[in-house]
Design a protein around this motif. Structure first.
Motif, PDB file in Angstrom:
ATOM      1  N   VAL A  95       0.864  -1.183   0.000  1.00 20.45           N
ATOM      2  CA  VAL A  95       0.000   0.000   0.000  1.00 20.45           C
ATOM      3  C   VAL A  95       0.896   1.227   0.000  1.00 20.45           C
ATOM      4  CG1 VAL A  95      -1.793   1.283   1.240  1.00 20.45           C
ATOM      5  CG2 VAL A  95      -1.808  -1.224   1.254  1.00 20.45           C
ATOM      6  N   CYS A  96       0.703   2.110  -0.971  1.00 21.30           N
ATOM      7  CA  CYS A  96       1.541   3.297  -1.132  1.00 21.30           C
ATOM      8  C   CYS A  96       0.776   4.541  -0.714  1.00 21.30           C
ATOM      9  CB  CYS A  96       1.990   3.430  -2.576  1.00 21.30           C
ATOM     10  SG  CYS A  96       2.974   2.027  -3.150  1.00 21.30           S
ATOM     11  N   GLY A  97       1.320   5.269   0.272  1.00 18.22           N
ATOM     12  CA  GLY A  97       0.654   6.460   0.756  1.00 18.22           C
ATOM     13  C   GLY A  97       0.873   7.687  -0.115  1.00 18.22           C
ATOM     14  N   PRO A  98       2.115   8.095  -0.356  1.00 19.16           N
ATOM     15  CA  PRO A  98       2.360   9.338  -1.100  1.00 19.16           C
ATOM     16  C   PRO A  98       1.709   9.324  -2.476  1.00 19.16           C
ATOM     17  CG  PRO A  98       4.377   8.570  -0.056  1.00 19.16           C
ATOM     18  CD  PRO A  98       3.373   7.472   0.099  1.00 19.16           C
ATOM     19  N   ALA A  99       1.135  10.459  -2.862  1.00 18.88           N
ATOM     20  CA  ALA A  99       0.468  10.562  -4.158  1.00 18.88           C
ATOM     21  C   ALA A  99       1.432  10.224  -5.287  1.00 18.88           C
ATOM     22  CB  ALA A  99      -0.083  11.972  -4.341  1.00 18.88           C
ATOM     23  N   GLY A 100       1.003   9.354  -6.196  1.00 23.17           N
ATOM     24  CA  GLY A 100       1.810   8.999  -7.357  1.00 23.17           C
ATOM     25  C   GLY A 100       2.831   7.917  -7.135  1.00 23.17           C
ATOM     26  N   SER A 101       3.061   7.532  -5.881  1.00 22.74           N
ATOM     27  CA  SER A 101       4.145   6.579  -5.602  1.00 22.74           C
ATOM     28  C   SER A 101       3.849   5.178  -6.127  1.00 22.74           C
ATOM     29  CB  SER A 101       4.435   6.526  -4.100  1.00 22.74           C
ATOM     30  OG  SER A 101       3.283   6.175  -3.355  1.00 22.74           O
ATOM     31  N   ALA A 102       2.587   4.792  -6.199  1.00 27.29           N
ATOM     32  CA  ALA A 102       2.258   3.448  -6.683  1.00 27.29           C
ATOM     33  C   ALA A 102       2.659   3.276  -8.145  1.00 27.29           C
ATOM     34  CB  ALA A 102       0.764   3.169  -6.499  1.00 27.29           C
ATOM     35  N   THR A 103       2.346   4.267  -8.972  1.00 27.35           N
ATOM     36  CA  THR A 103       2.755   4.169 -10.379  1.00 27.35           C
ATOM     37  C   THR A 103       4.267   4.296 -10.517  1.00 27.35           C
ATOM     38  OG1 THR A 103       2.277   6.538 -10.628  1.00 27.35           O
ATOM     39  CG2 THR A 103       0.579   4.997 -11.335  1.00 27.35           C
ATOM     40  N   ASP A 104       4.897   5.081  -9.644  1.00 27.34           N
ATOM     41  CA  ASP A 104       6.358   5.205  -9.677  1.00 27.34           C
ATOM     42  C   ASP A 104       7.036   3.858  -9.447  1.00 27.34           C
ATOM     43  OD1 ASP A 104       6.267   7.931 -10.113  1.00 27.34           O
ATOM     44  OD2 ASP A 104       6.483   8.457  -7.993  1.00 27.34           O
ATOM     45  N   LEU A 105       6.368   2.984  -8.674  1.00 26.90           N
ATOM     46  CA  LEU A 105       6.980   1.711  -8.296  1.00 26.90           C
ATOM     47  C   LEU A 105       6.799   0.606  -9.326  1.00 26.90           C
ATOM     48  CD1 LEU A 105       6.229   1.419  -4.461  1.00 26.90           C
ATOM     49  CD2 LEU A 105       8.429   1.807  -5.582  1.00 26.90           C
ATOM     50  N   LEU A 106       5.950   0.789 -10.314  1.00 24.52           N
ATOM     51  CA  LEU A 106       5.676  -0.286 -11.273  1.00 24.52           C
ATOM     52  C   LEU A 106       6.942  -0.837 -11.941  1.00 24.52           C
ATOM     53  CD1 LEU A 106       2.355   0.950 -12.933  1.00 24.52           C
ATOM     54  CD2 LEU A 106       2.660  -1.007 -11.406  1.00 24.52           C
ATOM     55  N   PRO A 107       7.838   0.015 -12.438  1.00 18.58           N
ATOM     56  CA  PRO A 107       9.063  -0.544 -13.055  1.00 18.58           C
ATOM     57  C   PRO A 107       9.903  -1.347 -12.074  1.00 18.58           C
ATOM     58  CG  PRO A 107       8.757   1.760 -13.678  1.00 18.58           C
ATOM     59  CD  PRO A 107       7.776   1.488 -12.569  1.00 18.58           C
ATOM     60  N   LEU A 108      10.031  -0.862 -10.846  1.00 17.28           N
ATOM     61  CA  LEU A 108      10.822  -1.570  -9.842  1.00 17.28           C
ATOM     62  C   LEU A 108      10.215  -2.930  -9.522  1.00 17.28           C
ATOM     63  CD1 LEU A 108      12.999  -1.799  -7.617  1.00 17.28           C
ATOM     64  CD2 LEU A 108      11.393  -0.610  -6.091  1.00 17.28           C
ATOM     65  N   LEU A 109       8.905  -2.987  -9.346  1.00 16.45           N
ATOM     66  CA  LEU A 109       8.249  -4.244  -8.986  1.00 16.45           C
ATOM     67  C   LEU A 109       8.414  -5.281 -10.086  1.00 16.45           C
ATOM     68  CD1 LEU A 109       4.990  -2.832  -7.346  1.00 16.45           C
ATOM     69  CD2 LEU A 109       7.046  -3.697  -6.214  1.00 16.45           C
ATOM     70  N   ARG A 110       8.345  -4.843 -11.331  1.00 18.35           N
ATOM     71  CA  ARG A 110       8.544  -5.784 -12.432  1.00 18.35           C
ATOM     72  C   ARG A 110      10.002  -6.234 -12.497  1.00 18.35           C
ATOM     73  NH1 ARG A 110       4.422  -2.127 -15.812  1.00 18.35           N
ATOM     74  NH2 ARG A 110       2.538  -3.312 -15.302  1.00 18.35           N
ATOM     75  N   GLU A 111      10.906  -5.311 -12.202  1.00 27.06           N
ATOM     76  CA  GLU A 111      12.329  -5.650 -12.156  1.00 27.06           C
ATOM     77  C   GLU A 111      12.599  -6.687 -11.071  1.00 27.06           C
ATOM     78  OE1 GLU A 111      16.234  -3.387 -10.430  1.00 27.06           O
ATOM     79  OE2 GLU A 111      14.959  -2.230 -11.785  1.00 27.06           O
ATOM     80  N   GLU A 112      11.843  -6.584  -9.973  1.00 28.17           N
ATOM     81  CA  GLU A 112      12.007  -7.524  -8.857  1.00 28.17           C
ATOM     82  C   GLU A 112      11.283  -8.849  -9.110  1.00 28.17           C
ATOM     83  OE1 GLU A 112      13.560  -7.166  -5.740  1.00 28.17           O
ATOM     84  OE2 GLU A 112      14.544  -5.387  -6.547  1.00 28.17           O
ATOM     85  N   ARG A 152       7.981  -9.220  -9.535  1.00 24.25           N
ATOM     86  CA  ARG A 152       6.673  -9.251  -8.873  1.00 24.25           C
ATOM     87  C   ARG A 152       5.570  -9.098  -9.906  1.00 24.25           C
ATOM     88  NH1 ARG A 152       6.575  -9.957  -3.268  1.00 24.25           N
ATOM     89  NH2 ARG A 152       8.715  -9.872  -2.541  1.00 24.25           N
ATOM     90  N   ASP A 153       4.670 -10.086  -9.975  1.00 23.59           N
ATOM     91  CA  ASP A 153       3.585 -10.071 -10.943  1.00 23.59           C
ATOM     92  C   ASP A 153       2.406  -9.270 -10.418  1.00 23.59           C
ATOM     93  OD1 ASP A 153       4.475 -11.744 -13.183  1.00 23.59           O
ATOM     94  OD2 ASP A 153       4.650 -13.280 -11.639  1.00 23.59           O
ATOM     95  N   LEU A 154       1.820  -8.475 -11.312  1.00 25.57           N
ATOM     96  CA  LEU A 154       0.712  -7.609 -10.922  1.00 25.57           C
ATOM     97  C   LEU A 154      -0.602  -8.000 -11.574  1.00 25.57           C
ATOM     98  CD1 LEU A 154       2.692  -4.273 -11.217  1.00 25.57           C
ATOM     99  CD2 LEU A 154       2.096  -5.482  -9.131  1.00 25.57           C
ATOM    100  N   LEU A 155      -0.575  -9.050 -12.401  1.00 24.32           N
ATOM    101  CA  LEU A 155      -1.801  -9.496 -13.067  1.00 24.32           C
ATOM    102  C   LEU A 155      -1.889 -11.013 -13.029  1.00 24.32           C
ATOM    103  CD1 LEU A 155      -1.874  -7.283 -16.285  1.00 24.32           C
ATOM    104  CD2 LEU A 155      -3.444  -7.128 -14.361  1.00 24.32           C
ATOM    105  N   ARG A 156      -3.118 -11.524 -13.022  1.00 24.99           N
ATOM    106  CA  ARG A 156      -3.351 -12.959 -13.144  1.00 24.99           C
ATOM    107  C   ARG A 156      -4.498 -13.190 -14.114  1.00 24.99           C
ATOM    108  NH1 ARG A 156      -1.242 -16.656  -9.586  1.00 24.99           N
ATOM    109  NH2 ARG A 156      -0.078 -15.828  -7.832  1.00 24.99           N
ATOM    110  N   ARG A 157      -4.472 -14.349 -14.749  1.00 25.70           N
ATOM    111  CA  ARG A 157      -5.609 -14.737 -15.573  1.00 25.70           C
ATOM    112  C   ARG A 157      -6.765 -15.134 -14.675  1.00 25.70           C
ATOM    113  NH1 ARG A 157      -1.817 -17.955 -18.844  1.00 25.70           N
ATOM    114  NH2 ARG A 157      -1.338 -16.805 -20.728  1.00 25.70           N
ATOM    115  N   GLU A 158      -7.926 -15.258 -15.299  1.00 27.78           N
ATOM    116  CA  GLU A 158      -9.096 -15.676 -14.527  1.00 27.78           C
ATOM    117  C   GLU A 158      -8.891 -17.049 -13.896  1.00 27.78           C
ATOM    118  OE1 GLU A 158     -11.662 -13.851 -13.804  1.00 27.78           O
ATOM    119  OE2 GLU A 158     -10.825 -12.181 -14.913  1.00 27.78           O
TER     120      GLU A 158
END
Length: 340
Positions: A237-254, A256-262
């Motif tokens: 959970v990201c508090g600061p405004a905009g920080s969640a989208t800022d983290l997307l490249p890092l999470l993928r680099e690490e 970490r999957d952000l989507l799943r199929r049904e």
């Protein structure tokens, strides 16, 4: 009066058969004017298309016709504060007032009252403005010394609890929070809501704080530290405004999957570790992210309007000092927290 001339208070008074003072009192809703006379004046004003002169009205009331607005200096890169400012301006315009943006506390501003957006407890400008004696409304409570005449606030801790319940229902067992320090009431409430939820569910609270005006690099640093410290984190959970989208490249680099199929299979890098991602501040960027990010909609424009409305209620005497009003916020669920 010629047909192309605008109606004046004198023509309204003459048409209604009353004095200029009586007509003025009737239109302003003040003075000892009978309902019958008031109705007659209003009817004359409507018939003539009379529009009050805002500048003259403010002059008669020994008013500046302006309110002051101060927001944290992250304004230039925050869509939240831009929307909040537009809301205050809208609320002021509805009351025939202008808005002055205050960036310095070196002198007492020449305004009728103040709106302070998310005032930081350690902001020296806010401290000076609170000492001016001007009627003041804050969006969220002021955590420093001094008390505003009016407060518009939201139930952030409660909403954070609802968000955490959703993450838990989506399969998260090891959540973490990145939050701005407790110098703002909003950040402190988010922090409190997370810790209270962790206590209720017997979860060790994983929290990292960043400055209120943190950069994307600072958010990356604490997120990388959290993921290295506890690889089992499955919700962030990201508090600061905009920080969640800022983290997307890092999470993928690490990885970490952000989507799943049904059917529960990963859409990206089949063996990647599932991570639910949410933001405490919604924005267009959250809606357009890949995947779209679950977020709390703080409805900043409406909050700005409500702050201006409360200030004018204080100025007119229809609200008393110490008034607090609740501004409703909403949880918007999106693909980034879809359960497996």
């Amino acid at each position: 009066m010629r047909a192309d001339e605008p109606a004046t208070i004198l023509t309204v008074a003459k048409t209604a058969g009353v004095s200029k003072t009586t007509a003025s009192d009737a239109l302003r809703g003040s003075g000892r004017v009978s309902e019958e006379t008031r109705a007659r004046v209003m009817e004359a004003a409507d018939a003539l298309g009379y529009v009050p002169n805002g500048s003259a009205r403010h002059l008669r009331r020994a008013s500046t016709g302006t309110i002051g607005l101060h927001v944290p200096e992250v304004l230039t890169r925050s869509s939240y504060y831009m929307s909040f400012v537009f809301g205050v301006v809208q609320g002021a315009a509805d009351n025939d007032y202008d808005v002055t943006l205050i960036t310095s506390g070196r002198r007492t501003p020449r305004v009728d009252g103040l709106v302070l957006g998310d005032p930081l407890g350690d902001d020296p400008i806010v401290a000076k403005l609170m000492d001016t004696g001007l009627p003041t409304v804050t969006c969220e409570r002021f955590t420093g010394t001094g008390r505003a005449d009016g407060v518009v606030r939201s139930e952030h801790a409660e909403m954070l609890g609802r968000l955490m319940d959703h993450l838990r229902a989506s399969g998260a067992t090891r959540p973490a929070l990145i939050v701005a320090g407790d110098v703002s009431d909003w950040a402190a409430s988010v922090h409190r809501g997370f810790r209270d939820w962790c206590v209720r569910h017997d979860v060790d609270p994983l929290v990292r704080t960043v400055p209120f005006d943190c950069s994307a690099g600072e958010v990356h640093e604490v997120a990388r530290e959290l993921l290295a410290l506890e690889p089992r984190i499955d919700a962030l959970v990201c508090g600061p405004a905009g920080s969640a989208t800022d983290l997307l490249p890092l999470l993928r680099e690490e990885g970490r999957d952000l989507l799943r199929r049904e059917d529960g299979n990963d859409l990206r890098r089949g063996e990647g570790r599932r991570l639910l991602l949410a933001s405490c501040v919604d924005s267009t960027a959250m809606q357009l992210a890949d995947p779209p990010i679950t977020a709390i909609d703080l409805r900043p424009r409406e909050a700005g309007v409500r702050c201006a409305e409360l200030l004018f209620d204080l100025l007119s005497g229809t609200a008393s000092a110490g008034t607090e009003r609740i501004h409703p916020i909403e949880l918007t669920l999106r693909a980034s927290t879809r359960g497996s």
